[in-house]
Design an enzyme around this catalytic site. Structure first.
Site, PDB file in Angstrom:
ATOM      1  N   ARG A   1      55.921  30.940  73.649  1.00  0.00           N
ATOM      2  CA  ARG A   1      55.424  31.018  75.088  1.00  0.00           C
ATOM      3  C   ARG A   1      56.308  32.131  75.858  1.00  0.00           C
ATOM      4  O   ARG A   1      55.950  33.179  76.109  1.00  0.00           O
ATOM      5  CB  ARG A   1      55.618  29.530  75.567  1.00  0.00           C
ATOM      6  N   ASP A   2      57.454  31.828  76.063  1.00  0.00           N
ATOM      7  CA  ASP A   2      58.347  32.733  76.871  1.00  0.00           C
ATOM      8  C   ASP A   2      58.424  34.119  76.382  1.00  0.00           C
ATOM      9  O   ASP A   2      58.555  35.247  76.735  1.00  0.00           O
ATOM     10  CB  ASP A   2      59.699  32.097  77.172  1.00  0.00           C
TER      11      ASP A   2
ATOM     12  N   HIS B   1      69.859  34.437  78.961  1.00  0.00           N
ATOM     13  CA  HIS B   1      69.175  35.714  78.420  1.00  0.00           C
ATOM     14  C   HIS B   1      70.589  36.620  78.239  1.00  0.00           C
ATOM     15  O   HIS B   1      71.584  36.633  78.855  1.00  0.00           O
ATOM     16  CB  HIS B   1      68.220  36.334  79.496  1.00  0.00           C
TER      17      HIS B   1
ATOM     18  N   CYS C   1      61.855  43.248  74.760  1.00  0.00           N
ATOM     19  CA  CYS C   1      61.644  44.321  73.592  1.00  0.00           C
ATOM     20  C   CYS C   1      63.126  45.251  74.019  1.00  0.00           C
ATOM     21  O   CYS C   1      63.161  45.726  75.182  1.00  0.00           O
ATOM     22  CB  CYS C   1      60.531  45.058  74.022  1.00  0.00           C
TER      23      CYS C   1
ATOM     24  N   ASN D   1      65.812  37.492  75.968  1.00  0.00           N
ATOM     25  CA  ASN D   1      65.937  35.872  75.653  1.00  0.00           C
ATOM     26  C   ASN D   1      67.096  36.063  74.642  1.00  0.00           C
ATOM     27  O   ASN D   1      67.026  36.918  73.702  1.00  0.00           O
ATOM     28  CB  ASN D   1      64.744  35.484  75.070  1.00  0.00           C
TER      29      ASN D   1
END
Ligand code: MG
Length: 315
Positions: A29-30, A224, A255, A264
């Site tokens: 999801r995230d 993060h 990315c 993340n």
């Protein structure tokens, strides 16, 4: 391809840490919603299955947002039924509003999440509402989900800093957290959306929340790695008593070659640290790493996770 070095990481427990940590996997999801590429529904289904096979017991599967907002997850209706055989895995889905909840309930979802903001600017930009207006909207969503026996996680974004507003005061987080809890959220996930937290700040926020009556066992942390602090922050949260940590397989969602990198925390990097501390996760790190190498191939770029790179390095 992903052979773990024999006996490593060497498990050496440290005092004051929980014996077991529950990882809330957010990659499908995230992670995928923040990747440029949109991958086929069948590949997503295989991804979730491989994550479950690797031992993850909670995998946030998708989001029932309007398809125009997040085209990467526009196939939620098609994907969710492909996961029906995963009866031993919790598969929460994000629901932005009452309509999203209707769609999730129609497919039999048993766990949902709402995505709130601590700051006014992000609430405006992401939810097109003030913080209070968004909480008012969530009230009906959470009440209906609870009435259906569905568990609800409340995300709080921008808990430590906001790109427009700068540092975020602790009491601002406490106010939104207690409101979400009063609405009936079972768990709150404290998001460091831009990755600016440092360990002392983490401890200060957790202290402020528990002082305000929010039990530690209802809190999860979502870090993060934008500034390389995610694991240090995680350790600070574990020392405080938090036992649920969000992470994204392979570090999906950030990315390393994009300016918008959100970074993340990679599940593999987290598992390496936890296993090194002798903390049980139930996860097979070799299998998880192989999954992230496979997903990196689907996305056409290498995983940003240090652990994935180290374990898949070819001589
Ligand atoms: Mg995230």
């Amino acid at each position: 391809m992903t052979a773990l070095p024999d006996g490593l990481p060497m498990p050496v427990p440290a005092p004051g840490l929980p014996p077991r940590v529950h990882i809330h996997e957010v990659g499908p999801r995230d992670g995928l919603q923040n990747e440029k590429a949109t991958i086929p529904t069948g590949t997503k289904a295989e991804f979730v299955h491989r994550l479950a096979d690797a031992g993850l017991t909670t995998v946030e599967a998708t989001s029932f947002v309007h398809p125009d907002w997040v085209p990467q997850l526009a196939d939620a209706e098609q994907l969710y039924p492909l996961l029906a055989d995963l009866t031993g895995t919790a598969l929460p889905v994000l629901v932005p509003n009452a309509r999203g909840l209707d769609r999730a309930l129609a497919l039999g979802a048993r766990a949902v999440a709402v995505f709130g903001s601590v700051t006014e600017t992000f609430a405006r930009r992401n939810l097109n509402r003030t913080v209070d207006e968004s909480l008012a909207m969530f009230a009906a969503v959470v009440a209906r989900a609870r009435a259906e026996g569905v568990t609800v996680r409340g995300y709080l974004s921008m808990c430590f800093g906001d790109p427009w507003e700068g540092p975020v005061p602790l009491d601002q987080v406490v106010r939104v957290a207690t409101r979400l809890r009063d609405l009936g959220c079972d768990q709150l996930s404290l998001g460091d959306t831009i990755g600016v937290a440092t360990p002392g700040h983490v401890r200060a926020l957790l202290t402020a929340l528990t002082t305000a009556g929010v039990p530690t066992d209802t809190l999860a942390v979502h870090f993060h790695d934008t500034y390389g602090q995610a694991l240090a922050n995680t350790l600070a949260a574990l020392e405080y008593g938090v036992t649920t940590v969000d992470a994204s397989a392979g570090g999906l969602g950030g990315c390393p070659y994009a300016k918008s990198a959100t970074g993340n925390l990679a599940t593999e990097d987290l598992v390496w640290m936890l296993h090194g501390l002798g903390i049980d996760t139930g996860i097979d790190l070799g299998r998880l790493t192989a999954t992230s190498v496979w997903m990196a191939d689907q996305l056409g770029r290498p995983s940003p996770s240090r652990t994935v790179r180290a374990l898949s390095h070819k001589e």
